[in-house]
Design a protein around this motif. Structure first.
Motif, PDB file in Angstrom:
ATOM      1  N   TYR A  40      38.098  48.208  32.308  1.00  0.00           N
ATOM      2  CA  TYR A  40      36.682  48.772  31.820  1.00  0.00           C
ATOM      3  C   TYR A  40      35.698  47.621  31.652  1.00  0.00           C
ATOM      4  N   VAL A  41      34.734  47.979  31.714  1.00  0.00           N
ATOM      5  CA  VAL A  41      33.675  46.877  31.730  1.00  0.00           C
ATOM      6  C   VAL A  41      32.487  47.552  30.695  1.00  0.00           C
ATOM      7  N   ILE A 149      30.545  34.164  40.126  1.00  0.00           N
ATOM      8  CA  ILE A 149      31.784  33.795  39.690  1.00  0.00           C
ATOM      9  C   ILE A 149      31.547  33.353  38.144  1.00  0.00           C
ATOM     10  N   LEU A 150      30.627  32.790  37.936  1.00  0.00           N
ATOM     11  CA  LEU A 150      30.484  32.587  36.277  1.00  0.00           C
ATOM     12  C   LEU A 150      30.263  34.051  35.596  1.00  0.00           C
ATOM     13  N   THR A 151      29.738  34.907  36.203  1.00  0.00           N
ATOM     14  CA  THR A 151      29.864  36.427  35.420  1.00  0.00           C
ATOM     15  C   THR A 151      31.136  36.822  35.266  1.00  0.00           C
ATOM     16  N   ASN A 152      31.955  36.667  36.305  1.00  0.00           N
ATOM     17  CA  ASN A 152      33.422  37.152  36.166  1.00  0.00           C
ATOM     18  C   ASN A 152      34.187  36.402  35.106  1.00  0.00           C
ATOM     19  N   LEU A 153      33.930  34.942  35.073  1.00  0.00           N
ATOM     20  CA  LEU A 153      34.666  34.242  34.128  1.00  0.00           C
ATOM     21  C   LEU A 153      34.250  34.389  32.724  1.00  0.00           C
ATOM     22  N   VAL A 154      32.991  34.801  32.452  1.00  0.00           N
ATOM     23  CA  VAL A 154      32.321  35.244  31.095  1.00  0.00           C
ATOM     24  C   VAL A 154      33.241  36.348  30.874  1.00  0.00           C
ATOM     25  N   LEU A 155      33.179  37.444  31.540  1.00  0.00           N
ATOM     26  CA  LEU A 155      33.829  38.438  31.087  1.00  0.00           C
ATOM     27  C   LEU A 155      35.667  38.586  30.738  1.00  0.00           C
ATOM     28  N   TYR A 156      36.061  37.567  31.472  1.00  0.00           N
ATOM     29  CA  TYR A 156      37.386  37.138  31.337  1.00  0.00           C
ATOM     30  C   TYR A 156      37.554  36.537  30.005  1.00  0.00           C
ATOM     31  N   LEU A 157      36.914  35.307  29.801  1.00  0.00           N
ATOM     32  CA  LEU A 157      37.107  34.411  28.839  1.00  0.00           C
ATOM     33  C   LEU A 157      36.646  35.061  27.567  1.00  0.00           C
ATOM     34  N   SER A 159      36.667  38.212  26.766  1.00  0.00           N
ATOM     35  CA  SER A 159      37.338  39.292  26.531  1.00  0.00           C
ATOM     36  C   SER A 159      36.267  40.631  26.541  1.00  0.00           C
ATOM     37  N   ILE A 160      35.470  40.526  27.056  1.00  0.00           N
ATOM     38  CA  ILE A 160      34.205  41.548  27.320  1.00  0.00           C
ATOM     39  C   ILE A 160      34.844  42.743  28.376  1.00  0.00           C
ATOM     40  N   GLY A 161      35.266  43.563  27.887  1.00  0.00           N
ATOM     41  CA  GLY A 161      36.126  44.600  28.400  1.00  0.00           C
ATOM     42  C   GLY A 161      37.548  44.230  29.170  1.00  0.00           C
ATOM     43  N   ASN A 162      38.148  44.782  29.880  1.00  0.00           N
ATOM     44  CA  ASN A 162      39.389  44.497  30.326  1.00  0.00           C
ATOM     45  C   ASN A 162      39.485  44.543  31.984  1.00  0.00           C
ATOM     46  N   VAL A 163      39.286  43.144  32.441  1.00  0.00           N
ATOM     47  CA  VAL A 163      39.060  42.895  33.977  1.00  0.00           C
ATOM     48  C   VAL A 163      40.338  42.618  34.496  1.00  0.00           C
ATOM     49  N   ARG A 168      46.517  39.944  37.286  1.00  0.00           N
ATOM     50  CA  ARG A 168      45.572  39.715  38.449  1.00  0.00           C
ATOM     51  C   ARG A 168      44.009  39.871  37.892  1.00  0.00           C
ATOM     52  N   LEU A 169      43.226  39.167  38.237  1.00  0.00           N
ATOM     53  CA  LEU A 169      41.823  39.555  37.880  1.00  0.00           C
ATOM     54  C   LEU A 169      40.976  40.169  39.005  1.00  0.00           C
ATOM     55  N   PHE A 170      40.295  41.416  38.354  1.00  0.00           N
ATOM     56  CA  PHE A 170      39.546  42.356  38.948  1.00  0.00           C
ATOM     57  C   PHE A 170      38.238  41.690  38.838  1.00  0.00           C
ATOM     58  N   GLY A 171      37.794  41.387  37.848  1.00  0.00           N
ATOM     59  CA  GLY A 171      36.318  41.085  37.578  1.00  0.00           C
ATOM     60  C   GLY A 171      35.643  42.284  37.551  1.00  0.00           C
TER      61      GLY A 171
END
Length: 398
Positions: A40-41, A149-157, A159-163, A168-171
């Motif tokens: 989820y995002v 790429i920065l958008t995906n890393l921000v979501l991952y680092l 913990s904004i949602g579960n990507v 494996r990273l879905f982003g």
């Protein structure tokens, strides 16, 4: 002077629009919830995922309106590579309609494809591919990929949602391999620009982008993206060697290493445990269908783990003919030495990106996508192939 400023301003707008198009190109996750159950995002990311396609269409239309004056003055359009790729996708659209009979989908796809191909055919082909100072296609695409790429890393680092799913990273994409390919594009462009840059501040920026792109490739656990990035960067380094003898030795060493790695690998090593289908199964399925040599294809359905076989299966011999003719235009660049010293840097970046796309297509079918960062990169390469192959220098076309 006033007219010159207007032209420059329109050129800047087109570059900004291209950056936005590249950034939004891989915001898509319509079917991800079917197999990544706890993905989820945030709501605002979901809105961008749903609205990315119409937003790109609007940007394409705006870019064409901005550039219509320049296009009207320059009618010397001879870009057959883009035209053949356009015809290939037209066949895919028609084939898809035959199987699903969705007229609304057919009309929308045709309009979008026409806007997209006209944008690359008439606008991108007339823009500078790479210049060390000022705006260029390479820098515009770099910024789009880096921001993505920065958008995906921000979501991952953050913990904004579960990507993440199964490690494996879905982003914000619909599959780890997709975000991985975006990461490989970012780190390849960043490496090329870092290699050619003179300013320390810019070197630091490109260095950070290179690390971010490599990180996303690692997080996605996409071997396709890792192999594609490694080979494209190696190609750039080799092509940048001016000494012909040293370059020949480097190519030979790279080929030997590649053969050694291939010998050490088995088909099982490119399978992903826990996924419903494996490359061993899908390659066999694609090969069986392709060797039947269908005159007409079955559309974008089934296995997509090899772009070249998938083109034959999806569009048939008739449609894939256009695909392979368009592809042949770009392949000539790899084996054609660039004797104009003013175009060597741009040509080396072009070859590096082409190696990335060609390698990735061995494992993924993204060249058949209507939208996506990798397929947009290929459209750009097709649009610039004539100016890259030419020995003549033109600051607006190189």
């Amino acid at each position: 002077m006033k007219l010159l400023n207007v032209v420059r301003e329109r050129g800047n707008i087109t570059h900004w629009l291209l950056t936005g198009i590249i950034y939004l190109a891989s915001f898509k996750a319509p079917n991800i919830y079917e197999f990544a159950l706890d993905y989820y995002v945030p709501r605002y990311i979901q809105i961008v995922q749903m609205a990315s396609l119409p937003l790109i269409a609007i940007m394409l239309a705006v870019a064409l309106l901005v550039r219509k004056g320049a296009m009207a003055e320059d009618r010397s359009f001879t870009n057959f590579a883009v035209l053949f790729f356009y015809l290939f996708h037209i066949v895919l659209i028609i084939t898809g309609y035959v199987y699903n009979s969705n007229l609304q989908d057919l009309i929308f796809r045709f309009i979008f494809l026409s806007l997209l191909s006209l944008f690359f055919y008439a606008a991108v082909s007339k823009m500078a591919f790479y210049t060390q100072h000022g705006r260029s296609l390479v820098k515009s695409v770099f910024w789009g990929s880096f921001l993505f790429i920065l958008t995906n890393l921000v979501l991952y680092l953050g913990s904004i949602g579960n990507v993440m799913w199964k490690g494996r990273l879905f982003g914000v994409t619909s599959h780890p391999n997709f975000v991985g390919m975006c990461g490989s594009i970012c780190c390849t462009l960043a490496f090329c620009l870092l290699y050619l840059e003179k300013k320390t501040a810019s070197k630091l920026l490109y260095g950070a982008a290179f690390i971010a792109g490599c990180w996303v490739c690692t997080l996605s656990d996409s071997r396709t993206s890792m192999i594609s990035a490694a080979l494209s960067i190696s190609a750039f380094i080799i092509y940048s060697i001016r000494n012909i003898a040293l370059r020949s030795v480097s190519i030979s060493v790279l080929l030997l290493i590649s053969l050694l790695l291939i010998g050490m690998l088995s088909v099982d090593t490119v399978n992903y445990e826990g996924r419903g289908n494996t490359r061993e199964e899908t390659w066999a399925s694609l090969y069986d269908e392709a060797t039947n040599l269908p005159i007409f294809g079955k559309g974008r359905a089934g296995a997509t783990t090899n772009g070249y076989l998938f083109a034959i299966v999806a569009a048939g011999l008739f449609g894939s003919m256009f695909f392979f003719i368009g592809l042949s235009y770009t392949l000539a660049v790899l084996f054609r030495p660039q004797r104009n010293p003013q175009k060597i840097e741009a040509t080396n970046i072009y070859k590096s990106l082409l190696v990335l796309i060609l390698t990735g297509s061995m494992f993924e079918g993204f060249l058949l996508d209507a939208v996506g960062m990798p397929v947009f990169i290929f459209w750009m390469l097709l649009a610039k192939v004539d100016s890259i192959k030419s020995y003549r220098y033109n600051s607006l076309a190189v």
